[in-house]
Scaffold this motif. Sequence first.
Motif, short mmCIF file in Angstrom:
data_model
loop_
_atom_site.label_atom_id
_atom_site.label_comp_id
_atom_site.label_asym_id
_atom_site.label_seq_id
_atom_site.Cartn_x
_atom_site.Cartn_y
_atom_site.Cartn_z
N UNK A 181 -6.09 8.42 6.11
CA UNK A 181 -5.64 8.14 4.75
C UNK A 181 -4.14 8.30 4.55
N UNK A 182 -3.56 9.43 4.96
CA UNK A 182 -2.13 9.62 4.80
C UNK A 182 -1.33 8.69 5.69
N UNK A 183 -1.73 8.59 6.95
CA UNK A 183 -1.04 7.71 7.89
C UNK A 183 -1.13 6.26 7.44
N UNK A 184 -2.27 5.85 6.93
CA UNK A 184 -2.45 4.48 6.46
C UNK A 184 -1.59 4.20 5.24
N UNK A 185 -1.33 5.22 4.45
CA UNK A 185 -0.43 5.05 3.30
C UNK A 185 0.97 4.68 3.77
N UNK A 186 1.38 5.21 4.95
CA UNK A 186 2.69 4.90 5.51
C UNK A 186 2.70 3.58 6.26
N UNK A 187 1.56 3.21 6.84
CA UNK A 187 1.44 1.93 7.55
C UNK A 187 1.62 0.79 6.56
N UNK A 188 2.35 -0.25 6.98
CA UNK A 188 2.66 -1.34 6.06
C UNK A 188 1.65 -2.48 6.10
N UNK A 189 0.91 -2.62 7.20
CA UNK A 189 0.03 -3.76 7.36
C UNK A 189 -1.09 -3.81 6.34
N UNK A 190 -1.13 -4.86 5.54
CA UNK A 190 -2.15 -4.99 4.50
C UNK A 190 -3.55 -5.14 5.09
N UNK A 191 -3.64 -5.74 6.27
CA UNK A 191 -4.97 -5.97 6.85
C UNK A 191 -5.69 -4.66 7.15
N UNK A 192 -4.92 -3.59 7.39
CA UNK A 192 -5.55 -2.30 7.67
C UNK A 192 -6.00 -1.60 6.39
N UNK A 193 -5.47 -2.02 5.25
CA UNK A 193 -5.72 -1.32 3.99
C UNK A 193 -6.76 -1.99 3.12
N UNK A 194 -7.20 -3.19 3.49
CA UNK A 194 -8.09 -3.97 2.64
C UNK A 194 -9.35 -3.18 2.31
N UNK A 195 -9.61 -3.03 1.02
CA UNK A 195 -10.81 -2.34 0.51
C UNK A 195 -10.90 -0.89 0.97
N UNK A 196 -9.74 -0.29 1.26
CA UNK A 196 -9.75 1.09 1.73
C UNK A 196 -9.09 1.97 0.69
N UNK A 197 -9.75 3.04 0.31
CA UNK A 197 -9.19 4.02 -0.61
C UNK A 197 -9.91 5.35 -0.38
N UNK A 198 -9.33 6.48 -0.81
CA UNK A 198 -8.04 6.55 -1.51
C UNK A 198 -6.87 6.64 -0.53
N UNK A 199 -5.73 6.14 -0.97
CA UNK A 199 -4.48 6.30 -0.25
C UNK A 199 -3.54 7.16 -1.09
N UNK A 200 -2.46 7.64 -0.47
CA UNK A 200 -1.51 8.45 -1.22
C UNK A 200 -0.89 7.62 -2.33
N UNK A 201 -0.82 8.21 -3.51
CA UNK A 201 -0.42 7.44 -4.69
C UNK A 201 1.07 7.13 -4.72
N UNK A 202 1.90 8.01 -4.17
CA UNK A 202 3.35 7.85 -4.31
C UNK A 202 3.99 7.50 -2.97
N UNK A 203 3.43 6.49 -2.29
CA UNK A 203 3.99 5.99 -1.04
C UNK A 203 4.74 4.70 -1.31
N UNK A 204 5.98 4.60 -0.83
CA UNK A 204 6.78 3.40 -1.03
C UNK A 204 7.26 2.87 0.32
N UNK A 205 7.46 1.55 0.36
CA UNK A 205 7.95 0.89 1.57
C UNK A 205 9.21 0.09 1.23
#
Length: 454
Positions: free
Chosen positions: A168-192
């Motif tokens: 979850x935390x690492x995925x919040x930092x990862x930029x690839x959208x394909x890894x995040x599709x339909x995945x939650x929860x992620x960190x709320x205050x992560x910016x790229x």
Amino acid sequence: MTVGPAIDDLHFSQEPDVDEVPGPKSNELRERQRNVDSNAVAYPRRVPIALDEARGATIRDVDGNTFLDFFAGIGVLNVGHSNPYVLDAVKSQLDDVAHTIDFPTEARIDLIDKLREIAPGGLQGSSNVVFGGPSGSDAIEGSIKLAKHNTGRHGVLAFEGAYHGTTAGALSLTAGKKYKKNYSPLLADAVHVPYPDPEGTEDGISVERALDAVQRKFEDPYGGHESPAGIWVEPIQGEGGINVPPQGFLQGLRDIADDNDALLVVDEIQTGFGRTGEWFASDHYDVTPDAITMAKALGGSGLPIGGMLYHEKFDTWGPGGHVGTFRGNAPAMVGGIRAIDYIESHDLLSHATELGEYICGRFAEVAETTPEIADVRGKGLFVGVEFVDEDGAPADDLVEEIQTRCYENGVLVWSAGRHGNVLRLIPPLVLTEQQAEVGTDIICAAIDSSTGSN
């Protein structure tokens, strides 16, 4: 004193030897896999083989075909498959004790001492190490906790094109959208923010523009987010396309982190342990991070282990402040010690630098007559070749065709890049000069055949 066998003696052969690919036994095992394994399985879809054994920079499938391995388990096997100098010690440790949680063992303390010796810049001799879970994602999770714990802030900042893992935390930092599709929860205050384009890129993102975007997230009162607890960055982006940033980028991040009491966390999971011709890619830029995350090649022989090395001033958590059941994998720790010894003894940092320059030089020559090659880049044995079509659009289909032709002729390569249009080469550091020449010949021939250059 030289330890272990010479690198020429680690392999099945100096050249590939393939007959029918995929062979009948590989097809049978792949069919069995399709019936019972997850749909998430990826690699056999592009490289349709079933593995039997491996040595050095060579892999043999269940049909007896021998391949040159130019992706090393995606950067895991820096000292090669089944390196006997590493495996002898690993097997001996298995006979003694394997699972030690965080009780002291010689393997644990000796590995930490080794890591402190080879750490980047000012971390040498002034750092501590924590082991959590067995993966790079676990190491990233630990770094997020470290930054939040030491700053009292919750925001995290990473870069477009980044890959840091999929928990979850690492995925919040990862930029690839394909890894995040339909995945939650992620960190709320992560910016790229944008990662700079390689030196010489026309109309690309400059170091100045990238650093300005970072600085605004910290210092602009209307920047839209809480000031981050830390900056997470790959010193060379791997999944993003072997993106080598220009000089000044990492130093600029160091300055911004210092000015804003934030941690600079450098993700060396794929770039560490000699991959780029230095122990850590940070060393190319003379920048000392506050923490580096490690995994992949850390285990020496492919055994899973993740960890984080960080400046001792940040060692502020108490007992149990960061835990993980498998934080005491003694065989993997012994594997790491032996791998570092082998790299030092055989001067594999210089070897990786020399072979990387040779391979990049060969591709640069091909690029002169191949307009589909947009760029050749990398450091050490971390090489990317970017392909585009006649309109300059990313040519991912072309990379897949090249990958298939390479496989059919006995060389295993992989892809990277935001659009999958970068040929990614990350062979073991024990690749021999002859294997580098033969393998590059095959890859160049595959490029010629796929692009019609000849």
